[in-house]
Design a protein around this motif. Structure first.
Motif, PDB file in Angstrom:
ATOM      1  N   THR A 191      11.676  57.549  23.095  1.00  0.00           N
ATOM      2  CA  THR A 191      10.562  57.747  24.013  1.00  0.00           C
ATOM      3  C   THR A 191       9.395  58.410  23.291  1.00  0.00           C
ATOM      4  O   THR A 191       9.490  58.772  22.107  1.00  0.00           O
ATOM      5  N   LEU A 192       8.314  58.606  24.031  1.00  0.00           N
ATOM      6  CA  LEU A 192       7.147  59.283  23.475  1.00  0.00           C
ATOM      7  C   LEU A 192       7.494  60.676  22.970  1.00  0.00           C
ATOM      8  O   LEU A 192       6.993  61.119  21.936  1.00  0.00           O
ATOM      9  N   THR A 193       8.375  61.370  23.658  1.00  0.00           N
ATOM     10  CA  THR A 193       8.773  62.712  23.207  1.00  0.00           C
ATOM     11  C   THR A 193       9.460  62.649  21.856  1.00  0.00           C
ATOM     12  O   THR A 193       9.172  63.453  20.956  1.00  0.00           O
ATOM     13  N   ASP A 194      10.368  61.713  21.680  1.00  0.00           N
ATOM     14  CA  ASP A 194      11.061  61.579  20.386  1.00  0.00           C
ATOM     15  C   ASP A 194      10.064  61.326  19.261  1.00  0.00           C
ATOM     16  O   ASP A 194      10.148  61.929  18.184  1.00  0.00           O
ATOM     17  N   VAL A 195       9.128  60.419  19.499  1.00  0.00           N
ATOM     18  CA  VAL A 195       8.156  60.076  18.458  1.00  0.00           C
ATOM     19  C   VAL A 195       7.218  61.242  18.192  1.00  0.00           C
ATOM     20  O   VAL A 195       6.932  61.582  17.033  1.00  0.00           O
ATOM     21  N   SER A 196       6.739  61.898  19.248  1.00  0.00           N
ATOM     22  CA  SER A 196       5.772  62.988  19.065  1.00  0.00           C
ATOM     23  C   SER A 196       6.396  64.175  18.338  1.00  0.00           C
ATOM     24  O   SER A 196       5.713  64.868  17.580  1.00  0.00           O
ATOM     25  N   GLN A 197       7.686  64.423  18.555  1.00  0.00           N
ATOM     26  CA  GLN A 197       8.343  65.549  17.907  1.00  0.00           C
ATOM     27  C   GLN A 197       8.668  65.279  16.443  1.00  0.00           C
ATOM     28  O   GLN A 197       8.982  66.206  15.694  1.00  0.00           O
ATOM     29  N   VAL A 233       5.044  67.273  24.907  1.00  0.00           N
ATOM     30  CA  VAL A 233       4.002  66.452  24.279  1.00  0.00           C
ATOM     31  C   VAL A 233       2.667  67.179  24.402  1.00  0.00           C
ATOM     32  O   VAL A 233       2.137  67.365  25.496  1.00  0.00           O
ATOM     33  N   THR A 234       2.117  67.587  23.269  1.00  0.00           N
ATOM     34  CA  THR A 234       0.843  68.296  23.260  1.00  0.00           C
ATOM     35  C   THR A 234      -0.298  67.336  22.925  1.00  0.00           C
ATOM     36  O   THR A 234      -0.060  66.237  22.400  1.00  0.00           O
ATOM     37  N   PRO A 235      -1.542  67.716  23.207  1.00  0.00           N
ATOM     38  CA  PRO A 235      -2.670  66.865  22.813  1.00  0.00           C
ATOM     39  C   PRO A 235      -2.700  66.558  21.319  1.00  0.00           C
ATOM     40  O   PRO A 235      -3.031  65.438  20.924  1.00  0.00           O
ATOM     41  N   ASP A 236      -2.349  67.537  20.484  1.00  0.00           N
ATOM     42  CA  ASP A 236      -2.325  67.286  19.040  1.00  0.00           C
ATOM     43  C   ASP A 236      -1.268  66.238  18.688  1.00  0.00           C
ATOM     44  O   ASP A 236      -1.503  65.348  17.852  1.00  0.00           O
ATOM     45  N   ASP A 237      -0.087  66.357  19.306  1.00  0.00           N
ATOM     46  CA  ASP A 237       0.966  65.365  19.077  1.00  0.00           C
ATOM     47  C   ASP A 237       0.494  63.979  19.492  1.00  0.00           C
ATOM     48  O   ASP A 237       0.673  62.994  18.751  1.00  0.00           O
ATOM     49  N   LEU A 238      -0.098  63.901  20.677  1.00  0.00           N
ATOM     50  CA  LEU A 238      -0.541  62.603  21.186  1.00  0.00           C
ATOM     51  C   LEU A 238      -1.617  62.004  20.295  1.00  0.00           C
ATOM     52  O   LEU A 238      -1.614  60.799  20.034  1.00  0.00           O
ATOM     53  N   ILE A 242      -1.239  58.383  18.583  1.00  0.00           N
ATOM     54  CA  ILE A 242      -2.239  57.333  18.774  1.00  0.00           C
ATOM     55  C   ILE A 242      -2.790  56.882  17.428  1.00  0.00           C
ATOM     56  O   ILE A 242      -3.005  55.685  17.198  1.00  0.00           O
ATOM     57  N   GLY A 243      -3.011  57.834  16.507  1.00  0.00           N
ATOM     58  CA  GLY A 243      -3.493  57.478  15.175  1.00  0.00           C
ATOM     59  C   GLY A 243      -2.534  56.545  14.450  1.00  0.00           C
ATOM     60  O   GLY A 243      -2.956  55.564  13.817  1.00  0.00           O
ATOM     61  N   LEU A 244      -1.229  56.827  14.541  1.00  0.00           N
ATOM     62  CA  LEU A 244      -0.233  55.965  13.901  1.00  0.00           C
ATOM     63  C   LEU A 244      -0.192  54.589  14.558  1.00  0.00           C
ATOM     64  O   LEU A 244      -0.109  53.561  13.874  1.00  0.00           O
ATOM     65  N   LEU A 245      -0.239  54.565  15.877  1.00  0.00           N
ATOM     66  CA  LEU A 245      -0.204  53.283  16.584  1.00  0.00           C
ATOM     67  C   LEU A 245      -1.443  52.451  16.263  1.00  0.00           C
ATOM     68  O   LEU A 245      -1.355  51.232  16.085  1.00  0.00           O
ATOM     69  N   LYS A 246      -2.591  53.105  16.174  1.00  0.00           N
ATOM     70  CA  LYS A 246      -3.822  52.389  15.836  1.00  0.00           C
ATOM     71  C   LYS A 246      -3.743  51.794  14.434  1.00  0.00           C
ATOM     72  O   LYS A 246      -4.286  50.710  14.181  1.00  0.00           O
ATOM     73  N   ALA A 247      -3.094  52.518  13.532  1.00  0.00           N
ATOM     74  CA  ALA A 247      -2.987  52.030  12.151  1.00  0.00           C
ATOM     75  C   ALA A 247      -1.976  50.909  12.014  1.00  0.00           C
ATOM     76  O   ALA A 247      -1.964  50.203  11.001  1.00  0.00           O
ATOM     77  N   THR A 248      -1.141  50.709  13.033  1.00  0.00           N
ATOM     78  CA  THR A 248      -0.039  49.758  12.931  1.00  0.00           C
ATOM     79  C   THR A 248      -0.268  48.485  13.734  1.00  0.00           C
ATOM     80  O   THR A 248       0.241  47.422  13.370  1.00  0.00           O
ATOM     81  N   PHE A 249      -1.040  48.572  14.825  1.00  0.00           N
ATOM     82  CA  PHE A 249      -1.199  47.446  15.746  1.00  0.00           C
ATOM     83  C   PHE A 249      -2.659  47.048  15.889  1.00  0.00           C
ATOM     84  O   PHE A 249      -3.567  47.827  15.603  1.00  0.00           O
ATOM     85  N   THR A 250      -2.864  45.824  16.377  1.00  0.00           N
ATOM     86  CA  THR A 250      -4.232  45.361  16.620  1.00  0.00           C
ATOM     87  C   THR A 250      -4.738  45.817  17.980  1.00  0.00           C
ATOM     88  O   THR A 250      -5.939  45.924  18.193  1.00  0.00           O
ATOM     89  N   HIS A 251      -3.812  46.060  18.918  1.00  0.00           N
ATOM     90  CA  HIS A 251      -4.198  46.485  20.267  1.00  0.00           C
ATOM     91  C   HIS A 251      -3.228  47.556  20.760  1.00  0.00           C
ATOM     92  O   HIS A 251      -2.007  47.400  20.636  1.00  0.00           O
ATOM     93  N   ALA A 262      -4.988  66.866  30.542  1.00  0.00           N
ATOM     94  CA  ALA A 262      -5.526  66.930  29.178  1.00  0.00           C
ATOM     95  C   ALA A 262      -5.126  65.711  28.355  1.00  0.00           C
ATOM     96  O   ALA A 262      -5.925  65.204  27.556  1.00  0.00           O
ATOM     97  N   LEU A 263      -3.896  65.202  28.532  1.00  0.00           N
ATOM     98  CA  LEU A 263      -3.451  64.046  27.767  1.00  0.00           C
ATOM     99  C   LEU A 263      -4.182  62.782  28.212  1.00  0.00           C
ATOM    100  O   LEU A 263      -4.577  61.959  27.387  1.00  0.00           O
ATOM    101  N   ASP A 264      -4.348  62.631  29.525  1.00  0.00           N
ATOM    102  CA  ASP A 264      -5.075  61.465  30.030  1.00  0.00           C
ATOM    103  C   ASP A 264      -6.516  61.457  29.531  1.00  0.00           C
ATOM    104  O   ASP A 264      -7.040  60.419  29.106  1.00  0.00           O
ATOM    105  N   MET A 265      -7.168  62.604  29.585  1.00  0.00           N
ATOM    106  CA  MET A 265      -8.568  62.674  29.157  1.00  0.00           C
ATOM    107  C   MET A 265      -8.694  62.436  27.655  1.00  0.00           C
ATOM    108  O   MET A 265      -9.662  61.828  27.192  1.00  0.00           O
ATOM    109  N   LEU A 266      -7.707  62.909  26.888  1.00  0.00           N
ATOM    110  CA  LEU A 266      -7.712  62.632  25.448  1.00  0.00           C
ATOM    111  C   LEU A 266      -7.606  61.130  25.207  1.00  0.00           C
ATOM    112  O   LEU A 266      -8.340  60.566  24.381  1.00  0.00           O
ATOM    113  N   ALA A 267      -6.704  60.465  25.930  1.00  0.00           N
ATOM    114  CA  ALA A 267      -6.560  59.019  25.782  1.00  0.00           C
ATOM    115  C   ALA A 267      -7.850  58.296  26.135  1.00  0.00           C
ATOM    116  O   ALA A 267      -8.258  57.357  25.447  1.00  0.00           O
TER     117      ALA A 267
END
Length: 416
Positions: A191-197, A233-238, A242-251, A262-267
């Motif tokens: 999940t997102l928690t596993d990846v963020s940690q 999941v903190t804003p820094d983690d997210l 997102i940086g890793l996902l952007k570097a890996t995928f086209t969308h 805070a997480l929604d607004m960061l997104a």
């Protein structure tokens, strides 16, 4: 994929070379042309393969590496040199850049920094208008709960993934009640928690292994299983995820919650497009007005937010398109027709619209929306939208055929 960067690397250290290879193989903007374990042989490798980029890991012998950089710059000027070293010594960095290196990265490599460096090299080599791949980030949010945000995010992601030139990932950011996995009938292992940690230890290959791939080609990073894990999941983690996902995928499609935390607004800030899903009713439109006023406080957010009307043409709708746009002070970007029966089947069966009802008007509308967001055609004007909705409404018997131009609630009722 057009304009791939062809890369050859040299690293005398077997372990770091294998790690670097794994990272590069996870990047769709790069083709690993060749690898080499000895500095002395690297120029021969370059002559044989003629790559765009030469990657030199300097830790095996920094002095020999600098000599190699200087020799390649003199004899192979068409090869752009990217170097990496665990040393941050200023004199070494200066010698390296003077020898002809274009980019200097510090080891251990951060995947997002490597991706950014390669993107700069690509722009230099192919021009600003020819992105190696790039990543379009689309955050889908809603005016209230129950307007179809997740169904929109999931089916938009599947429509984008249907293009073989796209690699698409969906991030479920509704950390407490998200159900993107239900729409795709998947049981994710991570999940997102596993990846963020573990984000600091992930490379692109491990990241992909942490995602769940649907048969449509869409990758999913779901919300945490336990409610309490959402707090991890903190804003820094997210931001790093997102940086890793952007570097890996086209969308990257982000299914935001309706909490606007805070997480929604960061997104939303990190997105290229923000889709605000609403319906043509009084509570939804009042919330859109409130949210747009709030978005004005974040530079650029209101301007990139597009209004998506879901369930257009449903019986009993009391607000017309024309009056809704007068109230909102901006045009509706897209309308998705109402098809309650199909959407219930899609959700209960755990399959996307493209599989369940590929010819349905609602499926075609979302596919066309995906195309418009990718620049394959512009959104229709309000009059064209209204005309299209009238034709859609004729597809279902028993539905109200009132058009977007009928008298409706006064705009003054919707303000504030």
């Amino acid at each position: 994929m057009s304009n791939l960067l062809r890369l050859a690397l040299v690293d005398p250290n077997d372990s770091t070379r294998e790690s670097l290879k794994a990272t590069l193989l996870g990047l769709e903007s790069v083709w690993l042309e060749a690898e080499c374990s000895r500095y002395a042989f690297f120029q021969d490798v370059l002559k044989q393969t003629n790559p765009d980029v030469g990657f030199i890991s300097m830790d095996g012998d920094p002095d020999q590496a600098v000599d190699l950089i200087e020799s390649i710059s003199r004899n192979n000027p068409n090869v752009t040199l990217l170097v990496a070293s665990s040393s941050t010594d200023g004199s070494l960095i200066l010698r390296t850049m003077r020898a002809g290196a274009k980019e200097f990265l510090t080891q251990p490599l951060k995947p997002e920094e490597l991706a950014a460096a390669l993107a700069r090299i690509h722009r230099t080599r192919f021009g600003e208008g020819q992105s190696a791949r790039g990543c379009k980030v689309i955050t889908v949010t809603g005016a209230t709960g129950g307007v179809g945000v997740t169904s929109m995010a999931v089916n938009l992601g599947c429509s984008l993934a249907a293009d073989p030139d796209h690699s698409v990932v969906l991030l479920d950011l509704d950390l407490t009640l998200g159900d993107a996995d239900v729409f795709l009938d998947t049981v994710p292992e991570y999940t997102l928690t596993d990846v963020s940690q573990n984000v600091a230890r992930l490379d692109f290959t491990l990241l992909r292994r942490s995602l769940t791939k649907h048969a449509s080609g869409l990758y999913l990073l779901p919300r945490p299983v336990a409610l309490e894990d959402a707090l991890l999941v903190t804003p820094d983690d997210l931001s790093r995820v997102i940086g890793l996902l952007k570097a890996t995928f086209t969308h990257l499609i982000i299914d935001a919650s309706k909490a606007y935390n805070a997480l929604d607004m960061l997104a939303l800030r990190l997105s290229d497009e923000a889709l605000m899903v609403t319906q043509l009713d009084l509570p939804c439109l009042r919330n859109v007005v409130r949210l747009m006023v709030s978005f004005e406080r974040t530079p650029g957010l209101k301007e990139k937010t597009r209004i998506i009307v879901n369930r257009a043409g449903q019986g009993g709708a009391s607000i017309s398109l024309r009056k809704a746009q007068e109230t909102l002070g901006q045009e509706v970007y897209w309308q998705v027709p109402n098809d309650f029966r199909t959407m219930i089947e899609v959700r209960n069966n755990g399959v996307p619209l493209l599989e369940q009802a590929p010819k349905a008007a609602i499926t075609q509308s979302i596919s066309q929306l995906a195309g418009a967001l990718c620049g394959r055609g512009e959104a229709d004007s309000p009059s064209e939208i209204a005309g299209r909705n009238r034709s859609w409404l004729g597809l279902w018997g028993g539905k109200s055929k009132r058009t977007a131009e009928e008298p409706d609630a006064e705009p003054s009722q919707l303000g504030g």
